[in-house]
Structure formats: structure tokens, C-alpha cells
Design a protein around this motif. Structure first.
Motif, short mmCIF file in Angstrom:
data_model
loop_
_atom_site.label_atom_id
_atom_site.label_comp_id
_atom_site.label_asym_id
_atom_site.label_seq_id
_atom_site.Cartn_x
_atom_site.Cartn_y
_atom_site.Cartn_z
N GLY A 1 45.51 38.07 -25.38
CA GLY A 1 46.48 37.99 -24.28
C GLY A 1 47.78 37.34 -24.71
N HIS A 2 47.68 36.25 -25.48
CA HIS A 2 48.89 35.58 -25.98
C HIS A 2 49.67 36.52 -26.90
CE1 HIS A 2 49.46 31.45 -24.77
NE2 HIS A 2 48.15 31.30 -24.70
N SER A 3 48.99 37.21 -27.77
CA SER A 3 49.65 38.14 -28.68
C SER A 3 50.33 39.26 -27.91
CB SER A 3 48.65 38.75 -29.67
OG SER A 3 48.12 37.74 -30.49
N ALA A 4 49.64 39.80 -26.90
CA ALA A 4 50.21 40.88 -26.09
C ALA A 4 51.46 40.40 -25.36
CB ALA A 4 49.17 41.39 -25.10
N GLU A 5 51.42 39.19 -24.82
CA GLU A 5 52.58 38.65 -24.12
C GLU A 5 53.76 38.44 -25.07
OE1 GLU A 5 51.10 35.22 -22.08
OE2 GLU A 5 49.84 36.46 -20.78
N TYR A 6 53.49 38.02 -26.27
CA TYR A 6 54.54 37.83 -27.27
C TYR A 6 55.21 39.17 -27.58
CZ TYR A 6 56.87 36.85 -31.68
OH TYR A 6 57.81 36.74 -32.67
N VAL B 1 51.40 41.74 -18.02
CA VAL B 1 51.16 42.32 -19.35
C VAL B 1 49.68 42.67 -19.44
CG1 VAL B 1 51.25 41.93 -21.85
CG2 VAL B 1 53.01 40.94 -20.35
N LYS B 2 49.40 43.91 -19.86
CA LYS B 2 48.02 44.35 -20.02
C LYS B 2 47.85 45.00 -21.39
CE LYS B 2 46.24 43.23 -16.09
NZ LYS B 2 45.28 42.15 -16.06
N ALA B 3 46.87 44.53 -22.13
CA ALA B 3 46.53 45.13 -23.42
C ALA B 3 45.27 45.97 -23.20
CB ALA B 3 46.28 44.06 -24.47
N ARG B 4 45.42 47.28 -23.31
CA ARG B 4 44.30 48.20 -23.08
C ARG B 4 44.41 49.35 -24.08
NH1 ARG B 4 43.35 44.41 -20.29
NH2 ARG B 4 42.43 44.34 -18.21
N ARG B 5 43.38 50.18 -24.10
CA ARG B 5 43.37 51.34 -25.01
C ARG B 5 44.34 52.43 -24.56
NH1 ARG B 5 39.04 52.07 -28.73
NH2 ARG B 5 37.69 50.25 -28.69
N THR B 6 44.47 52.61 -23.23
CA THR B 6 45.35 53.66 -22.72
C THR B 6 46.25 53.09 -21.62
OG1 THR B 6 43.88 54.37 -20.93
CG2 THR B 6 43.53 55.39 -23.10
N ALA C 1 52.54 47.55 -20.87
CA ALA C 1 51.24 47.89 -21.44
C ALA C 1 51.32 47.81 -22.96
CB ALA C 1 50.81 49.28 -21.00
N ILE C 2 50.39 47.06 -23.53
CA ILE C 2 50.29 46.95 -24.99
C ILE C 2 49.13 47.85 -25.40
CG2 ILE C 2 49.96 45.38 -26.93
CD1 ILE C 2 52.54 44.89 -25.26
N LEU C 3 49.47 48.92 -26.10
CA LEU C 3 48.49 49.93 -26.48
C LEU C 3 48.35 49.95 -28.00
CD1 LEU C 3 49.94 52.72 -24.17
CD2 LEU C 3 48.13 51.09 -23.63
N PRO C 4 47.18 50.32 -28.48
CA PRO C 4 46.97 50.33 -29.94
C PRO C 4 47.96 51.26 -30.65
CG PRO C 4 44.90 50.74 -28.78
CD PRO C 4 46.00 50.76 -27.76
N TRP C 5 48.59 50.74 -31.67
CA TRP C 5 49.46 51.49 -32.58
C TRP C 5 50.61 52.20 -31.88
CZ3 TRP C 5 48.37 49.46 -36.92
CH2 TRP C 5 47.06 49.09 -37.20
N ARG C 6 51.09 51.62 -30.78
CA ARG C 6 52.24 52.18 -30.07
C ARG C 6 53.19 51.07 -29.70
NH1 ARG C 6 51.11 55.77 -25.12
NH2 ARG C 6 53.37 55.71 -25.21
N TRP C 7 54.45 51.44 -29.51
CA TRP C 7 55.43 50.50 -29.01
C TRP C 7 55.04 50.17 -27.58
CZ3 TRP C 7 58.62 47.31 -31.12
CH2 TRP C 7 59.61 46.70 -30.37
#
Length: 127
Positions: free
Chosen positions: A14-19, A59-64, A105-111
Motif C-alpha cells: 500500500g505504501h509503495s502504491a501510494e508513492y 489508491v488501489k493496487a490490483r491486477r486489473t 489504480a496501480i496495476l502490474p507492469w503499467r503506468w
């Protein structure tokens, strides 16, 4: 992995995603004025400002992107709105500010995907 280990890993993620979300917003010209703004009523991941526009950002870190959007429940929205009302009331220039509720949204391998006006306030904001 124990429950405590999973929680710690989720906390760090979560901290990484917010950063990363904060960086993406700064590159769009926003200034981050608060991170993890906490009140008794709720928490706001990021509060960003550009001119008189204030972004209240979840901020949400998810797959999609779909999973990220589905992760913001009505209860979550109400808590964020309550916290935003408290934050806004403490701003000396609150009468001239425009408030918008966004999601990044923080998605894998995407901006990071910035979703403007992800939800609208249930109650009218302070004015």
C-alpha cells in the motif's frame, strides 16, 4: 505465511502504491498536500492540489482496473467523504476550493491509471 506477515506485506504494498500514485500526480502538475490523512471518520490515501482544484485520491493496487474500481465500496466512499469534509473545513480558503474524488489504480507492469471523478459526494460539501 502468517496473518501478521500477510498484513505487513499488504501494508508495504500500500505504501509503495501510494508513492507511485503520488509521483504520477506530481508529473501531472499536482502538489501532494497530504498522505494518509487520518481522522476518526476515515482515511484519505492522498490529497493533491493544483490551483483551486483539490483531489481526494483513493489508491488501489490490483491486477486489473476493474478489480481496483470494484474495491472502492459505498462504505469506503462515505468514509473518504467524511474525512474530506473534515480536511476541507480546516482550510482557510475552503470557500474557493473545488473538490473531486479520484482513484489511482496501480496495476502490474503499467503506468498508474488515474480515474478522475471516480465517485461523487453523497452529501453536499462544505460551502
Amino acid at each position: 505465511m502468517t496473518g501478521a506477515g500477510r498484513r505487513h506485506k499488504a501494508y508495504k504494498r500500500g505504501h509503495s502504491a501510494e508513492y507511485v500514485a503520488a509521483l504520477a500526480l506530481m508529473l501531472k502538475g499536482f502538489r501532494i498536500v497530504e498522505r494518509r490523512y487520518r481522522t476518526k471518520l476515515g482515511e484519505i490515501d492522498l490529497i493533491a492540489r493544483r490551483g483551486d482544484l483539490i483531489l481526494i485520491v483513493e489508491v488501489k493496487a490490483r491486477r486489473t482496473l476493474e478489480q481496483a474500481m470494484e474495491a472502492v465500496s459505498a462504505t469506503t466512499m462515505r468514509r473518504i467523504e467524511s474525512a474530506a469534509d473534515l480536511w476541507l473545513a480546516r482550510q482557510p480558503d475552503h470557500a474557493k476550493l473545488s473538490l473531486r474524488f479520484d482513484m489511482v489504480a496501480i496495476l502490474p507492469w503499467r503506468w498508474p491509471v488515474h480515474v478522475p471523478a471516480m465517485f461523487m459526494a453523497y452529501a453536499s460539501s462544505l460551502s
